[in-house]
Design an enzyme around this catalytic site. Structure first.
Site, PDB file in Angstrom:
ATOM      1  CD  GLU A 282      64.937  13.581 -52.408  1.00  0.00           C
ATOM      2  OE1 GLU A 282      65.617  14.617 -52.529  1.00  0.00           O
ATOM      3  OE2 GLU A 282      65.337  12.594 -51.778  1.00  0.00           O
ATOM      4  CG  HIS A 303      74.027   9.499 -82.154  1.00  0.00           C
ATOM      5  ND1 HIS A 303      74.255   9.211 -83.477  1.00  0.00           N
ATOM      6  CD2 HIS A 303      74.188  10.846 -82.031  1.00  0.00           C
ATOM      7  CE1 HIS A 303      74.566  10.325 -84.124  1.00  0.00           C
ATOM      8  NE2 HIS A 303      74.530  11.335 -83.269  1.00  0.00           N
ATOM      9  CE  LYS A 415      67.351   8.815 -47.463  1.00  0.00           C
ATOM     10  NZ  LYS A 415      67.260  10.239 -47.146  1.00  0.00           N
TER      11      LYS A 415
HETATM   12  O1  PA5 Z   1      67.177  16.593 -51.113  1.00  0.00           O
HETATM   13  C1  PA5 Z   1      67.396  16.025 -50.075  1.00  0.00           C
HETATM   14  O2  PA5 Z   1      66.948  16.462 -49.001  1.00  0.00           O
HETATM   15  C2  PA5 Z   1      68.249  14.767 -50.012  1.00  0.00           C
HETATM   16  O3  PA5 Z   1      68.663  14.345 -51.251  1.00  0.00           O
HETATM   17  C3  PA5 Z   1      69.474  15.016 -49.155  1.00  0.00           C
HETATM   18  O4  PA5 Z   1      70.253  16.009 -49.738  1.00  0.00           O
HETATM   19  C4  PA5 Z   1      70.295  13.760 -48.995  1.00  0.00           C
HETATM   20  O5  PA5 Z   1      69.506  12.737 -48.436  1.00  0.00           O
HETATM   21  C5  PA5 Z   1      71.492  14.000 -48.099  1.00  0.00           C
HETATM   22  O6  PA5 Z   1      71.078  14.481 -46.858  1.00  0.00           O
HETATM   23  P1  PA5 Z   1      72.070  15.183 -45.886  1.00  0.00           P
HETATM   24  O7  PA5 Z   1      72.536  16.446 -46.501  1.00  0.00           O
HETATM   25  O8  PA5 Z   1      71.285  15.398 -44.631  1.00  0.00           O
HETATM   26  O9  PA5 Z   1      73.225  14.239 -45.667  1.00  0.00           O
END
Ligand code: PA5
Length: 440
Positions: A282, A303, A415
């Site tokens: 990410e 494996h 999203k």
């Molecule tokens: O790394 C990130 O920013 C995302 O994976 C968030 O943690 C995830 O989308 C969850 O977001 P939030 O903590 O606002 O619910």
């Protein structure tokens, strides 16, 4: 810092033009210091830590008065807690374990949630809703279902069994907390989910389970303190393992190594691979750049996917996680057949160590560029060092390949479209686009 946190096991570091990456150490050191001073990298300077420790101390008796914690969160708001649970409390899902139990609901899965809702004794359960934004649909939708159930079963006191980890000012959860008098812990500004394991997001569940969360923080602080020092300069940065790792990774990406294996030979730490996968992917998957993280577990994946690592496309590098001082376990008995006699008197520890050596050599022999991350122990402090190393290396790699490692613009589109599909207001364009897509 533990000297052996990174151990260059082959000549790849020299083979690569990592030195030229290191040429940018001066400008990166200046940028890093500037961002720390501006509060943009709070995971690294941890300015919120004293207050957080104070808050956690104040909550400890209350939190530990529950037998169960049901954590609602997704992505960076859940992966750290799961990695810590599996690393330090793997016995939680074994029969006859007498608690405390952490349950993590991090998906839209009615079977899982139904099983929690029907089986968990809610009066002994603390529901921890973890969302930095306070509005993530997967988390909030679960909260609505559980809130109703809590209200039905516990009446007016339902909020005693609820705790939010969220932004200090903004978002739906913050509004709910104010309106319904729900306890909260804060996620600091500028702390994205994937960098939040050492905030309340990871440390609250760690505290609940009885993990030494202070040692996690101390381990990470060993890695961060030279970086957060005001006199950080090119010389100190080039010798820091996180920057070395970043130079290695960035140089490999330039050479077309677009997959990065995270091979854990600390079996109970395998879930750090999932946590790392999110952190790396990410943060770095932008503008057509980055490398795809591939979490793998020794010996299990010897494996399985290891065939692809060894003899598939030559595009993979490897972070190889080991700990020579893992608990040995019971020795194998004398009464075993001749064809397995080499096991007699040896232990599980020797077996996994030998398997790790074999795999490491096989990967190296197949020209998979490999860096060993050799931990001095499997303690909380060592885990903190590992997390600190990987988070800092991710930031530096992002800067070396010229992308922003703390945003995630591409994941937002799906999203928004999902919300548009459900009829959320203000998303007419998205809805039209989705309909056009569905009609093609
Ligand atoms: O790394 C990130 O920013 C995302 O994976 C968030 O943690 C995830 O989308 C969850 O977001 P939030 O903590 O606002 O619910």
């Amino acid at each position: 810092m533990a000297a052996n946190i990174l151990d260059w096991t082959d000549s790849w570091f020299e083979k690569l033009d990592s030195e030229s990456k290191a040429d940018s150490a001066g400008s990166i050191a200046a940028k890093f210091s500037g961002e720390v001073a501006d509060g943009k990298l709070p995971f690294c300077s941890m300015p919120f830590m004293a207050e957080l420790m104070h808050d956690l101390d104040g909550l400890e008796d209350y939190v530990k008065s529950f037998d169960h914690m049901l954590l609602l969160g997704i992505g960076g708001s859940a992966l750290g807690a799961r990695a810590l649970q599996k690393a330090f409390f793997p016995q939680q899902d074994q029969p006859c374990h007498d608690g405390p139990w952490l349950w993590i609901a991090d998906n839209v899965c009615s079977k899982t949630l139904d099983s929690y809702l029907t089986k968990l004794p809610l009066e002994k359960t603390l529901v921890a809703v973890v969302s930095k934004s306070g509005g993530t649909i997967e988390t909030i939708s679960q909260y609505f279902l559980i809130r109703e159930k809590l209200q039905q079963e516990l009446g007016d006191n339902w909020n005693r069994n609820t705790l939010f980890v969220t932004d200090k000012e903004k978002g739906f959860l913050r509004e709910q907390a104010d309106e319904l008098s729900i306890r909260t812990l804060e996620v600091p500004d500028n702390l994205g989910g994937r960098y939040s394991i050492l905030s309340a997001v990871g440390l609250l569940p760690a505290m609940f389970m009885g993990i030494d969360y202070r040692a996690l923080v101390e381990g990470a602080a060993e890695v961060f303190s030279p970086l957060a020092a005001p006199d950080l300069n090119a010389d100190s940065l080039v010798n820091h393992p996180s920057f070395k790792l970043a130079c290695w990774s960035a140089a490999l990406m330039e050479k077309g190594f677009n997959e990065l294996i995270f091979f854990s030979y600390i079996p109970q730490w395998a879930c750090f691979g999932q946590w790392f996968a999110q952190l790396w992917a990410e943060s770095l998957g932008k503008d057509g750049k980055g490398s795809q993280p591939l979490p793998a577990t020794g010996a299990t994946d010897q494996h399985s996917v290891n065939q692809m690592f060894l003899d598939g496309p030559r595009n993979k590098a490897c972070l190889f996680l080991t700990c020579p001082s893992l608990p040995e376990g019971q020795p194998f008995p004398e009464n075993i057949p001749d064809n397995f006699s080499y096991l007699k008197g040896k232990s599980f520890g020797e077996l996994i160590h030998a398997e790790g050596l074999g795999t490491k050599m096989a990967l190296s022999a197949n020209n998979v560029p490999l860096v060993e991350m050799q931990m001095s122990s499997d303690s909380e402090e060592s885990a903190g060092r590992l997390m600190g190393l990987l988070m800092a290396a991710t930031i530096f790699t992002g800067w070396l390949i010229d992308i922003n490692p703390v945003d995630q613009p591409a994941v937002e589109m799906g999203k928004l479209l999902a919300k548009a599909r459900l009829g959320a207001s203000g998303l007419q364009d998205e809805k039209d686009n989705l309909n056009a897509f569905l009609n093609t």
